[in-house]
Scaffold this active site. Structure first.
Site, PDB file in Angstrom:
ATOM      1  N   THR A   1       7.180  -8.552   3.437  1.00 33.21           N
ATOM      2  CA  THR A   1       6.603  -8.804   4.721  1.00 33.21           C
ATOM      3  C   THR A   1       6.161 -10.257   4.835  1.00 33.21           C
ATOM      4  O   THR A   1       5.898 -10.876   3.814  1.00 33.21           O
ATOM      5  CB  THR A   1       5.396  -7.850   4.731  1.00 33.21           C
ATOM      6  OG1 THR A   1       5.893  -6.552   4.510  1.00 33.21           O
ATOM      7  CG2 THR A   1       4.571  -7.922   5.945  1.00 33.21           C
TER       8      THR A   1
ATOM      9  N   VAL B   1       7.297   4.825   8.234  1.00 32.06           N
ATOM     10  CA  VAL B   1       6.403   3.871   8.894  1.00 32.06           C
ATOM     11  C   VAL B   1       5.840   2.893   7.852  1.00 32.06           C
ATOM     12  O   VAL B   1       5.287   3.295   6.835  1.00 32.06           O
ATOM     13  CB  VAL B   1       5.258   4.606   9.628  1.00 32.06           C
ATOM     14  CG1 VAL B   1       4.242   3.628  10.173  1.00 32.06           C
ATOM     15  CG2 VAL B   1       5.833   5.460  10.762  1.00 32.06           C
TER      16      VAL B   1
ATOM     17  N   ASP C   1       3.317  -0.291   6.556  1.00 28.52           N
ATOM     18  CA  ASP C   1       1.887  -0.582   6.739  1.00 28.52           C
ATOM     19  C   ASP C   1       1.642  -1.700   7.754  1.00 28.52           C
ATOM     20  O   ASP C   1       0.529  -1.849   8.274  1.00 28.52           O
ATOM     21  CB  ASP C   1       1.266  -1.042   5.403  1.00 28.52           C
ATOM     22  CG  ASP C   1       1.944  -2.310   4.893  1.00 28.52           C
ATOM     23  OD1 ASP C   1       3.125  -2.233   4.524  1.00 28.52           O
ATOM     24  OD2 ASP C   1       1.304  -3.376   4.903  1.00 28.52           O
TER      25      ASP C   1
ATOM     26  N   THR D   1       1.073  -7.659   2.225  1.00 29.68           N
ATOM     27  CA  THR D   1       2.491  -7.466   1.916  1.00 29.68           C
ATOM     28  C   THR D   1       2.579  -6.543   0.712  1.00 29.68           C
ATOM     29  O   THR D   1       1.580  -6.330   0.027  1.00 29.68           O
ATOM     30  CB  THR D   1       3.181  -8.814   1.625  1.00 29.68           C
ATOM     31  OG1 THR D   1       4.557  -8.569   1.297  1.00 29.68           O
ATOM     32  CG2 THR D   1       2.533  -9.555   0.472  1.00 29.68           C
ATOM     33  N   GLY D   2       3.762  -5.988   0.481  1.00 28.51           N
ATOM     34  CA  GLY D   2       3.912  -5.089  -0.662  1.00 28.51           C
ATOM     35  C   GLY D   2       4.461  -3.748  -0.222  1.00 28.51           C
ATOM     36  O   GLY D   2       5.110  -3.642   0.822  1.00 28.51           O
TER      37      GLY D   2
ATOM     38  N   GLY E   1       4.326  -0.425   1.455  1.00 23.92           N
ATOM     39  CA  GLY E   1       3.513   0.101   2.552  1.00 23.92           C
ATOM     40  C   GLY E   1       2.714   1.332   2.184  1.00 23.92           C
ATOM     41  O   GLY E   1       1.540   1.462   2.555  1.00 23.92           O
TER      42      GLY E   1
HETATM   43  N1  GLY Z   1       4.970  -3.895   3.580  1.00 22.54           N
HETATM   44  C1  GLY Z   1       6.187  -3.579   4.171  1.00 22.54           C
HETATM   45  C2  GLY Z   1       6.586  -2.187   4.046  1.00 22.54           C
HETATM   46  O1  GLY Z   1       6.244  -1.487   3.117  1.00 22.54           O
HETATM   47  O2  GLY Z   1       7.292  -1.736   4.911  1.00 22.54           O
END
Ligand code: GLY
Length: 280
Positions: free
Chosen positions: A154, A183, A185, A203-204, A206
């Site tokens: 992200t 979905v 995060d 980021t990471g 979700g």
């Molecule tokens: N952080 C992005 C996702 O997991 O979609």
């Protein structure tokens, strides 16, 4: 004035040194543009602008360069939060727009401020956003080779403006190869949150970020009296029991900036009011 941007996780095992250098250079260039922009724009406007530049760069997994899902389609998510009004808006699993963050911005003026799937796509179309494929050759090759680089991540931005207002913006192409309908995060308050005290973008993975409620938890802890660093450390320690995979950037109203990652390595760039720095 403060600006932090992130370009998601960099995977030492699946990405080259050349890509690392390119990402660092891209972040510094985007930071420079965002600094100029912040001189006469608000924290929210600047967070959106910087995130749109990150979306436009195919090096990052958001907008152009977004990862492809298990059915071969790209679905993107993006959100903004204005610390002053404490309004959040976002799109979940939107398709065929160049800059999901601009659709999130447009939704800020609506009564219904978070739209998902076909509703988000329809809203973008009716609002005049051109149909645009964000698929790149690189991502197509990865998809065909079924290569998934965990958390290439992200993008996001947090800003403190000269009036002391805060904002956060976050945008993602998702995990890659996910089940359609999953979905992220990024368009939730776990991945993107701000109030008058603090702004955070994550980021990471979700699922790990949502399980921890990471962004909203850090912001709440700062609001309740912790320093930004204490709030990050405590909230990241709560990822440990399940080996949560996350990174975050934050800025507080007193001008503290902080970032942390649970696993190596997130790419960041920051402007602390005096100078730029880039980290990885
Ligand atoms: N952080 C992005 C996702 O997991 O979609």
């Amino acid at each position: 004035m403060r600006i932090l941007i992130h370009g998601g996780f960099f995977s030492e095992s699946s990405q080259s040194i050349e890509t690392k250098t390119q990402k660092q250079q891209a972040l510094i260039q985007i930071l420079e543009k965002a600094k100029l922009y912040l001189a006469d724009h608000s924290a929210l406007q600047t967070a959106i602008y910087a995130t749109s530049l990150l979306e436009d760069d195919p090096l990052f997994n958001a907008g152009i360069g977004s990862q492809i899902q298990s059915d071969g389609k790209i679905r993107m998510s993006a959100a903004i939060m204005d610390g002053e009004s404490q309004k959040f808006s976002g799109v979940i699993n939107i398709e065929d727009v160049r800059n999901p963050i601009f659709v999130a911005q447009k939704l800020m003026d609506e009564e219904d401020r978070v739209l998902g799937g076909s509703g988000a796509c329809q809203y973008a179309k009716l609002s005049g956003f051109d149909s645009f494929s964000t698929q790149t050759e690189e991502r197509q090759k990865e998809f065909i080779a079924k290569k998934q680089s965990k958390g290439t991540g992200t993008v996001g931005c947090v800003v403190l403006d000269k009036e002391g207002k805060l904002a956060a913006a976050t945008s993602t192409g998702g995990k890659g190869f996910e089940i359609p309908g999953r979905v992220s995060d990024s368009a939730t308050i776990a991945g993107n949150f701000a109030n008058e005290n603090c702004a955070v973008s994550c980021t990471g993975v979700g699922e790990d970020i949502v399980s921890n409620g990471l962004a909203t938890k850090i912001v709440t802890r700062v609001t309740d009296g912790m320093t930004l660093k204490q709030a990050f450390k405590k909230s990241f320690s709560e990822l440990l029991p399940y080996d949560g995979f996350a990174g975050a950037i934050g800025v507080s109203k007193n001008g503290d900036v902080f970032f942390l990652e649970s696993h190596p390595k997130v790419v960041y760039a920051s402007y602390n009011g005096l100078e730029n720095a880039v980290f990885m």
